[in-house]
Scaffold this motif. Structure first.
Motif, PDB file in Angstrom:
ATOM      1  N   UNK A 214       0.826  -1.204   0.000  1.00 37.53           N
ATOM      2  CA  UNK A 214       0.000   0.000   0.000  1.00 37.53           C
ATOM      3  C   UNK A 214       0.862   1.257   0.000  1.00 37.53           C
ATOM      4  N   UNK A 215       1.898   1.249   0.824  1.00 37.25           N
ATOM      5  CA  UNK A 215       2.768   2.415   0.897  1.00 37.25           C
ATOM      6  C   UNK A 215       3.608   2.599  -0.353  1.00 37.25           C
ATOM      7  N   UNK A 216       4.155   1.499  -0.858  1.00 38.33           N
ATOM      8  CA  UNK A 216       4.968   1.582  -2.076  1.00 38.33           C
ATOM      9  C   UNK A 216       4.096   1.900  -3.288  1.00 38.33           C
ATOM     10  N   UNK A 217       2.934   1.308  -3.321  1.00 32.16           N
ATOM     11  CA  UNK A 217       1.923   1.544  -4.363  1.00 32.16           C
ATOM     12  C   UNK A 217       2.476   1.361  -5.783  1.00 32.16           C
ATOM     13  N   UNK A 218       3.264   0.313  -5.958  1.00 31.46           N
ATOM     14  CA  UNK A 218       3.809   0.020  -7.286  1.00 31.46           C
ATOM     15  C   UNK A 218       2.888  -0.976  -7.991  1.00 31.46           C
ATOM     16  N   UNK A 219       1.727  -0.472  -8.394  1.00 28.29           N
ATOM     17  CA  UNK A 219       0.706  -1.337  -8.954  1.00 28.29           C
ATOM     18  C   UNK A 219       0.607  -1.291 -10.464  1.00 28.29           C
ATOM     19  N   UNK A 220      -0.296  -2.109 -10.981  1.00 25.92           N
ATOM     20  CA  UNK A 220      -0.596  -2.145 -12.413  1.00 25.92           C
ATOM     21  C   UNK A 220      -2.094  -2.438 -12.577  1.00 25.92           C
ATOM     22  N   UNK A 221      -2.713  -1.901 -13.601  1.00 26.24           N
ATOM     23  CA  UNK A 221      -4.121  -2.191 -13.890  1.00 26.24           C
ATOM     24  C   UNK A 221      -4.169  -3.338 -14.902  1.00 26.24           C
ATOM     25  N   UNK A 222      -4.251  -4.541 -14.367  1.00 26.02           N
ATOM     26  CA  UNK A 222      -4.250  -5.749 -15.197  1.00 26.02           C
ATOM     27  C   UNK A 222      -5.656  -6.288 -15.433  1.00 26.02           C
ATOM     28  N   UNK A 223      -6.618  -5.841 -14.632  1.00 26.12           N
ATOM     29  CA  UNK A 223      -7.972  -6.382 -14.656  1.00 26.12           C
ATOM     30  C   UNK A 223      -8.914  -5.367 -15.295  1.00 26.12           C
ATOM     31  N   UNK A 224      -9.758  -5.846 -16.206  1.00 26.62           N
ATOM     32  CA  UNK A 224     -10.488  -4.930 -17.073  1.00 26.62           C
ATOM     33  C   UNK A 224     -11.965  -5.269 -17.185  1.00 26.62           C
ATOM     34  N   UNK A 225     -12.752  -4.245 -17.489  1.00 24.17           N
ATOM     35  CA  UNK A 225     -14.160  -4.389 -17.844  1.00 24.17           C
ATOM     36  C   UNK A 225     -14.366  -3.635 -19.153  1.00 24.17           C
ATOM     37  N   UNK A 226     -14.740  -4.358 -20.194  1.00 21.78           N
ATOM     38  CA  UNK A 226     -15.039  -3.765 -21.501  1.00 21.78           C
ATOM     39  C   UNK A 226     -16.504  -4.014 -21.835  1.00 21.78           C
ATOM     40  N   UNK A 227     -17.057  -3.175 -22.689  1.00 14.10           N
ATOM     41  CA  UNK A 227     -18.416  -3.372 -23.176  1.00 14.10           C
ATOM     42  C   UNK A 227     -18.438  -3.178 -24.683  1.00 14.10           C
ATOM     43  N   UNK A 228     -19.294  -3.919 -25.357  1.00 10.92           N
ATOM     44  CA  UNK A 228     -19.452  -3.729 -26.798  1.00 10.92           C
ATOM     45  C   UNK A 228     -20.047  -2.342 -27.038  1.00 10.92           C
ATOM     46  N   UNK A 229     -19.766  -1.804 -28.214  1.00 10.11           N
ATOM     47  CA  UNK A 229     -20.124  -0.431 -28.504  1.00 10.11           C
ATOM     48  C   UNK A 229     -21.594  -0.117 -28.350  1.00 10.11           C
ATOM     49  N   UNK A 230     -22.464  -1.096 -28.571  1.00 11.38           N
ATOM     50  CA  UNK A 230     -23.909  -0.849 -28.507  1.00 11.38           C
ATOM     51  C   UNK A 230     -24.426  -0.656 -27.091  1.00 11.38           C
ATOM     52  N   UNK A 231     -23.659  -1.092 -26.075  1.00 13.85           N
ATOM     53  CA  UNK A 231     -24.133  -0.940 -24.695  1.00 13.85           C
ATOM     54  C   UNK A 231     -23.160  -0.169 -23.804  1.00 13.85           C
TER      55      UNK A 231
END
Length: 262
Positions: A214-231
């Motif tokens: 938590x203190x170092x906070x050397x993270x990465x955004x590896x987890x994703x939520x995508x949606x198809x263009x229609x929604x």
């Protein structure tokens, strides 16, 4: 119909069943997608999840490795799974909710430690997996669909703690980012998380190697939520439950949430 969906690399659903139950009790997502379950389906603690209202499940399991599952309060039926790159791994499952929305749950290969397919077979498998995802979505253009999971790539400069230092580190190399972008473009997918949180550093994974993650906070955004263009315009209220990374005996990933009005 309004529903909230979460995605979480749980890093062993049997070892961390109590953490899953904690999340379900405290956050109550309508749909929870899990990756890296590390268990055959018949050994997953599905009865415990059903007992708290998550009786609709589609899953693919594997002893000790990989594994994906979708737990839902909402009626859901399995609509397929695909073995991208012919790895024989349990890395994809798709379920369709009663409102007609298809949810794809992915666990993309991590790719090993060396960003060179000539010397690292796992990195080559990762690239092949992404290319097959790209080609599949190009041929099967998604509609009314959501794609979630541990995609094992942090695509943007502000998705990592130090862009320059991580350019040669697997998960943020230019070739991986390019392959992920091609996959996203092929399916017309929109990054829901970054649509809702467009600015600033944002992480969903912190290494176990850091004593003070938590203190170092050397993270990465590896987890994703995508949606198809229609929604995609129906998505909102995205967030990452950072606190879950600090729970007792945690996964090294935190859950990512999004709400949809459809």
């Amino acid at each position: 119909m309004t529903f909230t969906l979460a995605t979480w690399n749980i890093n062993s659903v049997r070892l961390r069943a109590e953490l899953v139950l904690k999340l379900l009790a405290e956050e109550g997502p309508d749909v929870l997608c899990l990756q890296e379950c590390k268990s055959p389906v018949d050994k997953m603690p599905l009865e415990a999840f059903a007992a708290v209202g998550y009786g609709h499940v589609v899953a693919r399991g594997q002893k000790g490795y990989n594994g994906v599952a979708i737990l839902s309060k909402i009626p859901m039926q399995e609509v397929g799974s695909h073995d991208f790159a012919a790895l024989g791994h349990a890395r994809h499952i798709a379920g369709q909710l009663e409102n007609g929305v298809t949810v794809h749950n992915f666990y993309v290969p991590a790719g090993g430690d060396v960003a060179d397919r000539a010397v690292n077979e796992k990195f080559g498998q990762k690239l092949d997996y992404l290319m097959e995802m790209r080609d599949w979505f190009r041929e099967n253009r998604p509609e009314k669909s959501i794609l979630v999971g541990d995609l094992n790539i942090a695509p943007r400069e502000d998705d990592v703690w130090d862009h320059k230092k991580l350019l040669k580190v697997v998960s943020h190399t230019p070739i991986e980012v390019e392959h992920l972008a091609e996959t996203q473009d092929a399916g017309g997918w929109q990054d829901v998380t970054r649509k809702d949180i467009p600015d600033g550093r944002l992480y969903s994974w912190w290494s176990y190697r850091a004593k003070d993650w938590d203190g170092a906070d050397k993270g990465r955004r590896l987890d994703h939520v995508w949606a198809s263009g229609d929604i995609a315009s129906a998505a909102h209220s995205s967030r990452i439950l950072r606190d879950a990374r600090g729970w007792e005996k945690p996964s090294d990933h935190a859950p990512v949430f999004a709400t949809f009005d459809l």
